[in-house]
Design an enzyme around this catalytic site. Structure first.
Site, mmCIF file in Angstrom:
data_model
loop_
_atom_site.group_PDB
_atom_site.id
_atom_site.type_symbol
_atom_site.label_atom_id
_atom_site.label_comp_id
_atom_site.label_asym_id
_atom_site.label_seq_id
_atom_site.Cartn_x
_atom_site.Cartn_y
_atom_site.Cartn_z
ATOM 1 N N GLU A 199 10.020 -2.350 -37.300
ATOM 2 C CA GLU A 199 8.858 -3.071 -36.785
ATOM 3 C C GLU A 199 7.693 -2.891 -37.739
ATOM 4 O OE1 GLU A 199 7.814 -1.568 -32.906
ATOM 5 O OE2 GLU A 199 9.326 -2.766 -31.888
ATOM 6 N N HIS A 234 3.627 13.041 -29.009
ATOM 7 C CA HIS A 234 4.306 12.217 -27.999
ATOM 8 C C HIS A 234 4.329 12.856 -26.619
ATOM 9 C CE1 HIS A 234 5.290 9.565 -31.231
ATOM 10 N NE2 HIS A 234 5.762 10.583 -31.905
ATOM 11 N N ARG A 291 11.142 4.745 -14.035
ATOM 12 C CA ARG A 291 11.003 5.876 -13.104
ATOM 13 C C ARG A 291 9.563 5.934 -12.592
ATOM 14 N NH1 ARG A 291 10.421 7.853 -18.394
ATOM 15 N NH2 ARG A 291 8.306 8.661 -18.701
HETATM 16 C C1 MV4 Z 1 4.806 2.226 -32.474
HETATM 17 C C2 MV4 Z 1 3.610 2.664 -33.091
HETATM 18 C C3 MV4 Z 1 3.044 1.843 -34.050
HETATM 19 N N1 MV4 Z 1 3.644 0.690 -34.405
HETATM 20 N N2 MV4 Z 1 5.348 1.043 -32.844
HETATM 21 C C4 MV4 Z 1 5.718 6.251 -30.112
HETATM 22 C C5 MV4 Z 1 6.807 6.554 -29.155
HETATM 23 C C6 MV4 Z 1 7.419 5.261 -28.761
HETATM 24 N N3 MV4 Z 1 7.290 5.080 -27.347
HETATM 25 C C7 MV4 Z 1 6.679 4.208 -29.515
HETATM 26 N N4 MV4 Z 1 5.676 4.841 -30.300
HETATM 27 C C8 MV4 Z 1 4.933 4.154 -31.196
HETATM 28 N N5 MV4 Z 1 5.429 2.954 -31.555
HETATM 29 C C9 MV4 Z 1 4.777 0.308 -33.797
HETATM 30 N N6 MV4 Z 1 5.351 -0.828 -34.162
HETATM 31 C C10 MV4 Z 1 3.062 3.873 -32.702
HETATM 32 C C11 MV4 Z 1 3.743 4.644 -31.762
HETATM 33 C C12 MV4 Z 1 3.098 5.889 -31.448
HETATM 34 C C13 MV4 Z 1 2.577 6.144 -30.184
HETATM 35 C C14 MV4 Z 1 2.684 5.247 -29.149
HETATM 36 C C15 MV4 Z 1 2.164 5.527 -27.906
HETATM 37 C C16 MV4 Z 1 1.511 6.723 -27.692
HETATM 38 C C17 MV4 Z 1 1.421 7.631 -28.682
HETATM 39 C C18 MV4 Z 1 1.942 7.367 -29.932
HETATM 40 C C19 MV4 Z 1 1.812 8.309 -30.955
HETATM 41 C C20 MV4 Z 1 2.344 8.053 -32.177
HETATM 42 C C21 MV4 Z 1 3.001 6.850 -32.422
#
Ligand code: MV4
Length: 479
Positions: A199, A234, A291
């Site tokens: 992505e 996370h 959930r």
């Molecule tokens: C992302 C992102 C930036 N760009 N996807 C982190 C865990 C998973 N649930 C998805 N996550 C992320 N996906 C794209 N394309 C940044 C994160 C991310 C993040 C997302 C939500 C809450 C905290 C986070 C911490 C680091 C990275």
């Protein structure tokens, strides 16, 4: 539904039992030998030991729990969060044994448990998604081609991923091969599934999630958003509702998108649709959690709805009695997760005995708690002690309540995330609402917190000396 078994422990087991009792439903607790004196065991109408302390010898033994449920005449099983809550095979086995699973159907859990399957499911619903590819990629040259089309930086993600495992940011082409190998091997060892996809990397997003509720007649509503950007590796630490950044228009758009995601997998029960919000307020669907979430209380406070009650009602076949247009946001709520972790030492688990454990009380303060004074914190499970939740008419009022509640929460014997919480709620970026998922990385360090604590101790000492000198003067005593 006369009797439910709660296949969980700690605060969430107690949370579910509280609503069950309110509804006149009997409760059965399960526990490992490490939890024989735990609060959730005392709180239940019946309790049964299911095995040894390690989760895979107790709380994860799905078939054993189902057998016991049958012997005890249980009508339904509530899985809480973690453990068996997003295990499609468990949900299926519960249903096969003519017990109601309080949650979605096995199929929905399965679809949303795979990021690629989730993308496939929502494909025809016009849900905004981060630019990228929607199938597994194994070939490095193909990956490079895709990455160039999307534009660097890109993010490699594991389809089965969770908790950031198997996730790799790639800034430029020459790093791609090595990072892809790492992502695949991490995904294989963590999930037994090496599928990865690519992505566009959203650099400084906020994490906004929408609570939804669905019944078995196709009715789906959303209960607005939770802002969950304050997290560390996370692991969420502070959540709030509503988000200080959403406008009514954006809220409506995201809510409607979340409802469509739920419809795409024929969802039933309470669920959460996660989005990233970029700096231009574009939102993108990330994944769906099938959930009840840890942070559900902030939604309950701003909507006045008991989410566990709604889960139980739709699980036993009732029609959703709440209409979208009946819902409105009232006030502002925060949640601070109180973990037994040493915030000054890299958040390492701090296990031991709760020598002192006194909860704050008062109007606008809710504590969803799983422990009591004198108890040992088992090393086998998540070290969350409780959730400190505050509710005020305004965001500022709820922040102030949180700071007062942190002050009144007395814990000795273990280190906790309370000082970290104080740091967050006092921080300017947080108070102004000007933050994203990089808050902790950008603003927090143990050194800074230590310096703040020392500074406060100094001020307190100075106030005490001043008072001492004043008292002496009044009594006309020599200093
Ligand atoms: C992302 C992102 C930036 N760009 N996807 C982190 C865990 C998973 N649930 C998805 N996550 C992320 N996906 C794209 N394309 C940044 C994160 C991310 C993040 C997302 C939500 C809450 C905290 C986070 C911490 C680091 C990275």
């Amino acid at each position: 539904m006369k009797k439910i078994l709660i296949a969980n422990r700690g605060e969430i087991a107690i949370r579910v039992m509280t609503t069950a009792k309110k509804m006149g439903i009997k409760t059965v607790a399960v526990y490992s030998t490490a939890d024989r004196n735990a609060l959730h065991v005392k709180f239940a109408d019946e309790a049964i030991c299911i095995g040894n302390p390690p989760s895979n010898e107790s709380y994860l033994l799905g078939s054993k729990i189902i057998q016991l449920a049958k012997e005890l005449g249980v009508d339904a099983i509530h899985p809480g969060y973690g453990f068996l809550s997003e295990n499609a095979a468990f949900a299926e086995e519960v249903a096969q044994n003519n017990i109601i699973f309080i949650g979605p159907k096995s199929k929905a859990i399965q679809i949303m448990g795979s990021k690629l399957a989730a993308k496939e499911a929502v494909k025809n619903y016009n849900i905004p998604m981060v630019p990228g590819i929607d199938n597994a990629i194994t070939d490095v040259s193909k990956a490079i081609k895709v990455a160039k089309e999307i534009g660097f930086p890109i993010l490699i993600k594991a389809s089965a991923g969770g908790g950031g495992k198997g996730m790799r940011v790639v800034e430029e082409e020459n790093e791609l091969e090595a990072q892809m190998e790492r992502a695949v091997s991490e995904a294989v060892s963590a999930f037994g599934d090496g599928s990865v996809f690519i992505e566009k990397y959203v650099q400084s997003p906020r994490h906004i999630e929408i609570q939804i509720l669905a019944d078995s007649y196709g009715n789906v509503i959303h209960l607005f958003e939770r802002e969950c950007s304050i997290q560390r590796r996370h692991q969420k630490v502070v959540e709030e509702a509503p988000s200080s950044i959403l406008t009514p228009t954006l809220r409506k758009k995201m809510g409607e998108a979340a409802v469509k995601v739920a419809k795409s997998c024929d969802y039933l029960g309470a669920g959460t649709v996660e989005f990233l919000l970029d700096e231009e307020n574009n939102f993108y669907f990330l994944e769906m959690n099938t959930r009840l979430q840890v942070e559900h209380p902030v939604t309950e406070l701003i909507t006045g709805i008991d989410l566990v009650e709604q889960q139980i009602r739709v699980a036993r076949g009732e029609v959703l009695s709440i209409k979208q247009e009946d819902l409105k946001i009232c006030g502002h709520a925060f949640e601070l997760r109180v973990y037994a972790e040493d915030t000054l030492n890299n958040f390492l688990p701090s296990v031991g005995k709760l020598e002192v454990y006194q909860l704050p009380k008062g109007k606008g303060i809710r504590v969803d708690n799983g422990f009591e004074e004198g108890m040992e914190i088992p090393i086998y499970y998540d070290p969350m002690l409780s959730k400190l939740i505050t509710y005020g008419k305004t965001r500022n009022e709820a922040i102030q309540l949180m700071l007062t509640a942190i002050e009144k929460y007395k814990i000795e014997g273990v280190q906790t995330t309370l000082p970290f919480g104080k740091f967050v709620f006092e921080h300017d970026a947080f108070r102004t609402g000007n933050f994203n998922t990089h808050f902790v990385k950008n603003y927090y360090s143990a050194e800074l917190l230590k310096a703040k604590i020392e500074e406060e101790a100094k001020i307190a000492a100075m106030i005490a000396v001043k008072q001492y000198l004043n008292d002496k003067k009044q009594l006309r005593l020599p200093v």
